[in-house]
Design an enzyme around this catalytic site. Structure first.
Site, PDB file in Angstrom:
ATOM      1  N   LYS A 182      15.332  -4.127  14.635  1.00 23.42           N
ATOM      2  CA  LYS A 182      14.779  -4.892  15.764  1.00 23.42           C
ATOM      3  C   LYS A 182      14.916  -6.380  15.495  1.00 23.42           C
ATOM      4  O   LYS A 182      14.559  -6.851  14.412  1.00 23.42           O
ATOM      5  CB  LYS A 182      13.313  -4.500  15.981  1.00 23.42           C
TER       6      LYS A 182
ATOM      7  N   HIS B 169       7.943  -1.207  13.805  1.00 18.02           N
ATOM      8  CA  HIS B 169       9.248  -0.876  14.387  1.00 18.02           C
ATOM      9  C   HIS B 169      10.318  -0.646  13.323  1.00 18.02           C
ATOM     10  O   HIS B 169      10.167  -1.037  12.165  1.00 18.02           O
ATOM     11  CB  HIS B 169       9.710  -2.001  15.314  1.00 18.02           C
TER      12      HIS B 169
HETATM   13  N1  LIG Z   1      10.973  -1.657  27.469  1.00 14.46           N
HETATM   14  C1  LIG Z   1      11.153  -0.632  26.622  1.00 14.46           C
HETATM   15  O1  LIG Z   1      10.598   0.478  26.805  1.00 14.46           O
HETATM   16  C2  LIG Z   1      12.026  -0.811  25.415  1.00 14.46           C
HETATM   17  C3  LIG Z   1      12.591  -2.030  25.187  1.00 14.46           C
HETATM   18  N2  LIG Z   1      13.459  -2.202  24.157  1.00 14.46           N
HETATM   19  C4  LIG Z   1      14.117  -3.496  24.098  1.00 14.46           C
HETATM   20  O2  LIG Z   1      15.439  -3.332  24.596  1.00 14.46           O
HETATM   21  C5  LIG Z   1      16.313  -4.266  23.982  1.00 14.46           C
HETATM   22  C6  LIG Z   1      17.509  -3.533  23.410  1.00 14.46           C
HETATM   23  O3  LIG Z   1      17.094  -2.750  22.319  1.00 14.46           O
HETATM   24  P1  LIG Z   1      18.151  -1.863  21.522  1.00 14.46           P
HETATM   25  O4  LIG Z   1      18.854  -0.948  22.455  1.00 14.46           O
HETATM   26  O5  LIG Z   1      17.427  -1.293  20.366  1.00 14.46           O
HETATM   27  O6  LIG Z   1      19.176  -2.987  21.009  1.00 14.46           O
HETATM   28  P2  LIG Z   1      20.738  -2.837  20.641  1.00 14.46           P
HETATM   29  O7  LIG Z   1      21.067  -4.028  19.812  1.00 14.46           O
HETATM   30  O8  LIG Z   1      21.015  -1.477  20.105  1.00 14.46           O
HETATM   31  O9  LIG Z   1      21.476  -2.938  22.063  1.00 14.46           O
HETATM   32  C7  LIG Z   1      21.701  -4.124  22.736  1.00 14.46           C
HETATM   33  C8  LIG Z   1      23.054  -4.000  23.390  1.00 14.46           C
HETATM   34  O10 LIG Z   1      23.274  -5.106  24.273  1.00 14.46           O
HETATM   35  C9  LIG Z   1      24.607  -5.530  24.092  1.00 14.46           C
HETATM   36  N3  LIG Z   1      24.833  -6.887  24.601  1.00 14.46           N
HETATM   37  C10 LIG Z   1      24.931  -8.062  23.927  1.00 14.46           C
HETATM   38  N4  LIG Z   1      25.186  -9.070  24.778  1.00 14.46           N
HETATM   39  C11 LIG Z   1      25.270  -8.521  26.012  1.00 14.46           C
HETATM   40  C12 LIG Z   1      25.517  -9.056  27.304  1.00 14.46           C
HETATM   41  N5  LIG Z   1      25.754 -10.366  27.509  1.00 14.46           N
HETATM   42  N6  LIG Z   1      25.507  -8.203  28.367  1.00 14.46           N
HETATM   43  C13 LIG Z   1      25.279  -6.885  28.190  1.00 14.46           C
HETATM   44  N7  LIG Z   1      25.046  -6.328  26.983  1.00 14.46           N
HETATM   45  C14 LIG Z   1      25.028  -7.139  25.913  1.00 14.46           C
HETATM   46  C15 LIG Z   1      24.826  -5.386  22.602  1.00 14.46           C
HETATM   47  O11 LIG Z   1      26.214  -5.414  22.289  1.00 14.46           O
HETATM   48  P3  LIG Z   1      26.685  -5.974  20.829  1.00 14.46           P
HETATM   49  O12 LIG Z   1      26.011  -5.089  19.837  1.00 14.46           O
HETATM   50  O13 LIG Z   1      28.160  -5.843  20.918  1.00 14.46           O
HETATM   51  O14 LIG Z   1      26.205  -7.397  20.764  1.00 14.46           O
HETATM   52  C16 LIG Z   1      24.200  -4.025  22.373  1.00 14.46           C
HETATM   53  O15 LIG Z   1      25.093  -2.962  22.689  1.00 14.46           O
HETATM   54  C17 LIG Z   1      15.463  -5.025  22.971  1.00 14.46           C
HETATM   55  O16 LIG Z   1      15.001  -6.230  23.555  1.00 14.46           O
HETATM   56  C18 LIG Z   1      14.299  -4.083  22.721  1.00 14.46           C
HETATM   57  O17 LIG Z   1      13.149  -4.751  22.292  1.00 14.46           O
HETATM   58  C19 LIG Z   1      13.755  -1.196  23.296  1.00 14.46           C
HETATM   59  C20 LIG Z   1      13.192   0.026  23.452  1.00 14.46           C
HETATM   60  C21 LIG Z   1      12.262   0.326  24.532  1.00 14.46           C
HETATM   61  O1  LIG Z   2      13.107  -2.910  19.965  1.00  8.56           O
HETATM   62  C1  LIG Z   2      12.527  -1.806  20.157  1.00  8.56           C
HETATM   63  O2  LIG Z   2      12.875  -0.777  19.600  1.00  8.56           O
HETATM   64  C2  LIG Z   2      11.420  -1.765  21.122  1.00  8.56           C
HETATM   65  N1  LIG Z   2      11.176  -2.810  21.835  1.00  8.56           N
HETATM   66  C3  LIG Z   2      10.166  -2.949  22.822  1.00  8.56           C
HETATM   67  C4  LIG Z   2       9.179  -4.013  22.415  1.00  8.56           C
HETATM   68  O3  LIG Z   2       9.562  -5.020  21.816  1.00  8.56           O
HETATM   69  O4  LIG Z   2       8.001  -3.869  22.750  1.00  8.56           O
HETATM   70  C5  LIG Z   2       9.549  -1.633  23.216  1.00  8.56           C
HETATM   71  C6  LIG Z   2       9.381  -0.672  22.078  1.00  8.56           C
HETATM   72  O5  LIG Z   2       8.353  -1.126  21.277  1.00  8.56           O
HETATM   73  C7  LIG Z   2      10.671  -0.496  21.304  1.00  8.56           C
END
Ligand SMILES: NC(=O)C1=CN([C@@H]2O[C@H](COP(=O)(O)OP(=O)(O)OC[C@H]3O[C@@H](n4cnc5c(N)ncnc54)[C@H](OP(=O)(O)O)[C@@H]3O)[C@@H](O)[C@H]2O)C=CC1
Ligand SMILES: O=C(O)C1=N[C@H](C(=O)O)C[C@H](O)C1
Length: 246
Positions: free
Chosen positions: A136, A132
């Site tokens: 992350k 990744h």
């Molecule tokens: N299931 C899937 O297909 C995928 C899953 N993921 C997962 O999604 C999650 C997010 O990933 P990613 O977008 O890269 O992370 P980011 O850190 O870019 O985004 C997370 C966001 O959540 C915000 N946040 C923090 N606290 C809160 C709260 N209490 N309520 C609402 N929002 C909040 C953060 O704000 P701030 O920065 O201000 O703290 C930030 O904007 C991870 O767990 C990742 O593993 C990612 C890609 C694909």
């Molecule tokens: O944090 C990410 O970027 C991603 N998170 C998810 C995971 O932890 O499996 C999905 C994907 O791999 C991207």
């Protein structure tokens, strides 16, 4: 039109979801939440479905608040445990609402997990390598955990025993972490988005199943499918495969 709220809306995934929902002809964005924003029956602004891509430490409390606000939820955030699944299942069933939690919404990753579980009974050895982007915050990835659990379950059901491994010393943890006995290795590297390799081995042969997300748009067809399919369900569904008929 399906009225959609997004939590974690300013994040890497959340902002991509906002764009995808805006571009979808059958959906509209009606509420955005980020850190510090309170989720209430008023602030969800009539949303039918919320999509949560926030952070592992807050995702469960977001889901409970959204259920209390009368909204079905699609969750992509990682960090879920059997205990947090159980609490959400109970809440969703009591509220007559639906929650879909998927460790990965990319079609390639969903199918890779399925193929790995199908192949697992036929191989002596299995290991998972997830790779990744370096921003992350959690390791191993939720996808790697789900992949390893699926392999372990398939091995157990097939009556397979321990995998061959003569390692006697591993002071650096070089053999990786174990998820239900399956070694899982995590790589964090500039340039990557999300990749996974599942290695399966027998005497004289190896099967490698690999999935790569080069761009976060790869997750969007699955997220939109989840939004459409979560409506009308009740309780907790884990995994996009469960709403794809796989
Ligand atoms: N299931 C899937 O297909 C995928 C899953 N993921 C997962 O999604 C999650 C997010 O990933 P990613 O977008 O890269 O992370 P980011 O850190 O870019 O985004 C997370 C966001 O959540 C915000 N946040 C923090 N606290 C809160 C709260 N209490 N309520 C609402 N929002 C909040 C953060 O704000 P701030 O920065 O201000 O703290 C930030 O904007 C991870 O767990 C990742 O593993 C990612 C890609 C694909
Ligand atoms: O944090 C990410 O970027 C991603 N998170 C998810 C995971 O932890 O499996 C999905 C994907 O791999 C991207």
């Amino acid at each position: 039109m399906i009225r959609v709220a997004v939590t974690g809306a300013k994040g890497r995934m959340g902002s991509t979801v906002v764009q995808a929902v805006t571009d979808a002809s059958d959906m509209e964005v009606v509420a955005l939440f980020d850190a510090g924003d309170e989720i209430t029956p008023q602030s969800v602004n009539g949303a039918q479905v919320a999509v949560d891509f926030s952070i592992p430490s807050v995702t469960e409390s977001n889901v409970h608040a959204l259920l209390d606000a009368g909204v079905d939820v699609v969750v992509g955030t990682t960090g879920w445990t059997e205990e947090s699944y159980a609490r959400v299942r109970e809440h969703a069933e009591a509220a007559g609402r639906a929650v879909l939690i998927a460790p990965n919404f990319a079609m390639g990753a969903v199918l890779a997990m399925k193929f790995a579980a199908m192949a697992a009974p036929y191989f002596e050895s299995a290991e998972v390598i997830e790779m990744h982007h370096p921003a992350k915050v959690d390791a191993p990835s939720g996808t790697a955990v789900a992949t390893a659990r699926g392999i372990a379950k398939a091995r157990a059901e097939a009556g397979l025993g321990e995998m061959p491994d003569a390692t006697e010393t591993d002071e650096l943890g070089s053999r990786g972490g174990r998820v239900d006995g399956i070694p899982v290795h995590a790589v964090r590297m500039r340039g990557l988005t999300a990749s996974e390799e599942i290695l399966l081995g027998n005497v004289g042969e190896q099967l490698v199943i690999r999935t790569d997300s080069f761009d976060r748009v790869s997750f969007m067809p699955g997220v939109l499918l989840g939004v459409r399919r979560v409506i009308g369900r009740t309780g907790l569904t884990i995994g996009l495969d469960q709403v794809m008929g796989l």
